[in-house]
Design a protein around this motif. Structure first.
Motif, mmCIF file in Angstrom:
data_model
loop_
_atom_site.group_PDB
_atom_site.id
_atom_site.type_symbol
_atom_site.label_atom_id
_atom_site.label_comp_id
_atom_site.label_asym_id
_atom_site.label_seq_id
_atom_site.Cartn_x
_atom_site.Cartn_y
_atom_site.Cartn_z
ATOM 1 N N LEU A 122 0.821 -1.209 0.000
ATOM 2 C CA LEU A 122 0.000 0.000 0.000
ATOM 3 C C LEU A 122 0.857 1.263 0.000
ATOM 4 C CD1 LEU A 122 -2.880 -0.997 2.442
ATOM 5 C CD2 LEU A 122 -2.859 -1.076 -0.056
ATOM 6 N N SER A 123 1.983 1.237 0.701
ATOM 7 C CA SER A 123 2.860 2.408 0.704
ATOM 8 C C SER A 123 3.501 2.597 -0.677
ATOM 9 C CB SER A 123 3.939 2.277 1.785
ATOM 10 O OG SER A 123 4.846 1.229 1.498
ATOM 11 N N TRP A 124 3.836 1.490 -1.348
ATOM 12 C CA TRP A 124 4.386 1.571 -2.700
ATOM 13 C C TRP A 124 3.338 2.135 -3.659
ATOM 14 C CZ3 TRP A 124 4.888 0.440 -7.843
ATOM 15 C CH2 TRP A 124 6.171 0.369 -8.370
ATOM 16 N N PHE A 125 2.100 1.718 -3.453
ATOM 17 C CA PHE A 125 0.994 2.227 -4.269
ATOM 18 C C PHE A 125 0.865 3.749 -4.111
ATOM 19 C CE2 PHE A 125 -2.304 -0.970 -5.888
ATOM 20 C CZ PHE A 125 -2.492 -0.290 -7.075
ATOM 21 N N LYS A 126 1.008 4.235 -2.873
ATOM 22 C CA LYS A 126 0.922 5.677 -2.631
ATOM 23 C C LYS A 126 2.044 6.416 -3.351
ATOM 24 C CE LYS A 126 -1.438 5.490 1.858
ATOM 25 N NZ LYS A 126 -1.334 5.774 3.308
ATOM 26 N N ARG A 127 3.251 5.859 -3.308
ATOM 27 C CA ARG A 127 4.371 6.473 -4.024
ATOM 28 C C ARG A 127 4.118 6.476 -5.530
ATOM 29 N NH1 ARG A 127 8.869 2.665 -2.210
ATOM 30 N NH2 ARG A 127 10.074 3.752 -3.819
ATOM 31 N N LEU A 128 3.564 5.386 -6.048
ATOM 32 C CA LEU A 128 3.243 5.322 -7.469
ATOM 33 C C LEU A 128 2.208 6.384 -7.832
ATOM 34 C CD1 LEU A 128 3.400 3.957 -10.257
ATOM 35 C CD2 LEU A 128 1.612 2.375 -9.477
ATOM 36 N N ALA A 129 1.198 6.532 -6.986
ATOM 37 C CA ALA A 129 0.155 7.521 -7.256
ATOM 38 C C ALA A 129 0.729 8.938 -7.265
ATOM 39 C CB ALA A 129 -0.956 7.404 -6.217
ATOM 40 N N ALA A 130 1.638 9.222 -6.349
ATOM 41 C CA ALA A 130 2.249 10.545 -6.297
ATOM 42 C C ALA A 130 3.076 10.810 -7.556
ATOM 43 C CB ALA A 130 3.113 10.679 -5.043
ATOM 44 N N HIS A 131 3.837 9.812 -7.980
ATOM 45 C CA HIS A 131 4.648 9.969 -9.179
ATOM 46 C C HIS A 131 3.763 10.072 -10.418
ATOM 47 C CE1 HIS A 131 8.118 9.773 -11.748
ATOM 48 N NE2 HIS A 131 7.723 8.654 -12.315
ATOM 49 N N THR A 137 0.741 16.136 -14.457
ATOM 50 C CA THR A 137 0.842 17.594 -14.423
ATOM 51 C C THR A 137 1.807 18.109 -15.486
ATOM 52 O OG1 THR A 137 2.598 17.542 -12.735
ATOM 53 C CG2 THR A 137 0.317 17.676 -11.960
ATOM 54 N N GLN A 138 2.713 17.243 -15.968
ATOM 55 C CA GLN A 138 3.649 17.648 -17.017
ATOM 56 C C GLN A 138 3.006 17.658 -18.403
ATOM 57 O OE1 GLN A 138 7.549 15.635 -16.697
ATOM 58 N NE2 GLN A 138 6.958 15.015 -14.630
ATOM 59 N N GLY A 184 -6.883 10.512 -13.849
ATOM 60 C CA GLY A 184 -7.034 10.862 -15.261
ATOM 61 C C GLY A 184 -6.426 9.840 -16.202
ATOM 62 N N TRP A 185 -6.156 8.636 -15.669
ATOM 63 C CA TRP A 185 -5.580 7.562 -16.476
ATOM 64 C C TRP A 185 -6.678 6.714 -17.097
ATOM 65 C CZ3 TRP A 185 -0.412 7.844 -17.137
ATOM 66 C CH2 TRP A 185 0.312 8.589 -16.204
ATOM 67 N N THR A 186 -6.354 6.050 -18.208
ATOM 68 C CA THR A 186 -7.297 5.153 -18.885
ATOM 69 C C THR A 186 -6.713 3.746 -18.932
ATOM 70 O OG1 THR A 186 -8.266 6.886 -20.263
ATOM 71 C CG2 THR A 186 -8.424 4.628 -21.075
ATOM 72 N N ASP A 187 -7.479 2.774 -18.473
ATOM 73 C CA ASP A 187 -7.125 1.358 -18.520
ATOM 74 C C ASP A 187 -7.342 0.891 -19.959
ATOM 75 O OD1 ASP A 187 -7.222 -1.462 -18.446
ATOM 76 O OD2 ASP A 187 -8.197 -1.515 -16.484
ATOM 77 N N ALA A 188 -6.237 0.663 -20.696
ATOM 78 C CA ALA A 188 -6.322 0.402 -22.136
ATOM 79 C C ALA A 188 -7.172 -0.822 -22.464
ATOM 80 C CB ALA A 188 -4.920 0.244 -22.723
ATOM 81 N N ILE A 189 -6.977 -1.906 -21.731
ATOM 82 C CA ILE A 189 -7.737 -3.131 -22.008
ATOM 83 C C ILE A 189 -9.232 -2.886 -21.837
ATOM 84 C CG2 ILE A 189 -8.268 -5.432 -21.110
ATOM 85 C CD1 ILE A 189 -5.835 -5.579 -22.788
ATOM 86 N N ARG A 190 -9.606 -2.229 -20.737
ATOM 87 C CA ARG A 190 -11.027 -1.991 -20.487
ATOM 88 C C ARG A 190 -11.609 -0.913 -21.396
ATOM 89 N NH1 ARG A 190 -12.366 -6.337 -19.611
ATOM 90 N NH2 ARG A 190 -11.976 -7.386 -17.647
ATOM 91 N N LEU A 222 -2.967 4.797 -19.507
ATOM 92 C CA LEU A 222 -2.594 5.783 -20.508
ATOM 93 C C LEU A 222 -2.968 7.183 -20.034
ATOM 94 C CD1 LEU A 222 -4.037 3.988 -23.685
ATOM 95 C CD2 LEU A 222 -1.912 3.498 -22.439
ATOM 96 N N SER A 223 -2.057 8.134 -20.247
ATOM 97 C CA SER A 223 -2.380 9.531 -19.970
ATOM 98 C C SER A 223 -3.326 10.039 -21.060
ATOM 99 C CB SER A 223 -1.106 10.371 -19.910
ATOM 100 O OG SER A 223 -0.492 10.435 -21.182
ATOM 101 N N PRO A 224 -4.023 11.154 -20.809
ATOM 102 C CA PRO A 224 -5.078 11.595 -21.731
ATOM 103 C C PRO A 224 -4.648 11.750 -23.184
ATOM 104 C CG PRO A 224 -5.279 12.776 -19.664
ATOM 105 C CD PRO A 224 -4.013 11.963 -19.569
#
Length: 257
Positions: A122-131, A137-138, A184-190, A222-224
């Motif tokens: 769960l902590s790794w997930f939080k770091r992934l979400a932050a990154h 934002t870029q 704002g990510w899109t799950d490509a398979i779904r 995928l980003s937008p």
């Protein structure tokens, strides 16, 4: 542009399978997880002979991630997920290929849960979400792909009632995934197969592959700006049936230029 992700479950032990798959399907980019090899033992020459340049972050006995590219123009951005300088696990590597940022990840399994391994997940997930939020934002084209070790919905797991206490399917894990996607990510398979039963992993035990008792745990986010380019996505399910194959099947998607 065809991008694939494949948890190889040991890059050297399953090298013949990997090379056969690369020759058969010829992805432009292949993201690998669970190399289970130290940095100096990555089979770079065999990969080069197969027509691919590579960057990788190995680790003895477990973990390890790599990005393979047909183009030599592969620019590494980072090989550690930001947020915890004491985390020594080789679970993330990121590069720019054809003007797309590609993040290859191997999210922790987390079992047994609850416990320290689940807390780390769960902590790794939080770091992934932050990154991931920082990448959004870029406003650049980004693909985050790999073994997320999460089945997002009941459609993504056979007999979901048997998995309610597993770290890959616990409510906290699924909530973390859905919160990540909600940035704002899109799950490509779904996006392309919203209602289809699609699995990417079949255990070695109890003839799981033969019974199609699988899980969907390998994903493309995928980003937008990438989403309008998505034209196809799927799983090379048959590779799982090859002799001495990984317990994962390669997952792929195609982007139009």
């Amino acid at each position: 542009m065809k991008i694939a992700t494949y948890n190889v479950n040991g890059v050297n032990g399953r090298l013949p399978v990997l090379l056969r798959w690369l020759e058969e399907t010829a992805p432009d980019v292949a993201c690998l997880q669970e190399l289970k090899a130290p940095q100096e033992k990555f089979p770079e020459q065999a990969i080069l002979d197969a027509g691919y340049h590579a960057i990788w972050h190995g680790q003895k006995s477990w973990n390890g991630v790599a990005i393979l590219s047909r183009s030599p123009d592969i620019k590494e951005r980072c090989r550690v997920l930001p947020g915890d300088p004491e985390d020594l696990h080789s679970r993330y590597i990121e590069a720019v290929i054809n003007d797309i940022v590609i993040g290859c990840l191997y999210l922790p399994n987390g079992n047994p849960a609850p416990g320290p391994k689940f807390d780390y997940k769960l902590s790794w997930f939080k770091r992934l979400a932050a990154h991931a939020q920082d990448l959004l934002t870029q406003k650049i084209p980004v693909v985050l792909t790999g073994d997320f070790n999460v089945m997002p919905t009941e459609l993504d797991v056979y007999k979901p009632e048997r998995w309610v206490n597993d770290a890959l399917f616990r409510p906290e894990t699924r909530a973390a995934f859905h919160e990540l996607v909600a940035q704002g990510w899109t799950d490509a398979i779904r996006k392309l197969h919203p209602n289809d039963k699609i699995y990417t992993f079949w255990d070695y035990f109890r003839d799981a592959y033969g019974r199609d008792a699988g899980l969907r745990i390998d994903h493309f986010l995928l980003s937008p700006s990438v989403v309008p380019r998505l034209v196809a996505a799927g799983v090379d399910r048959h590779v799982r049936g090859w002799e001495k194959s990984s317990d994962h099947g390669p997952v792929w998607m195609e982007l139009k230029d």
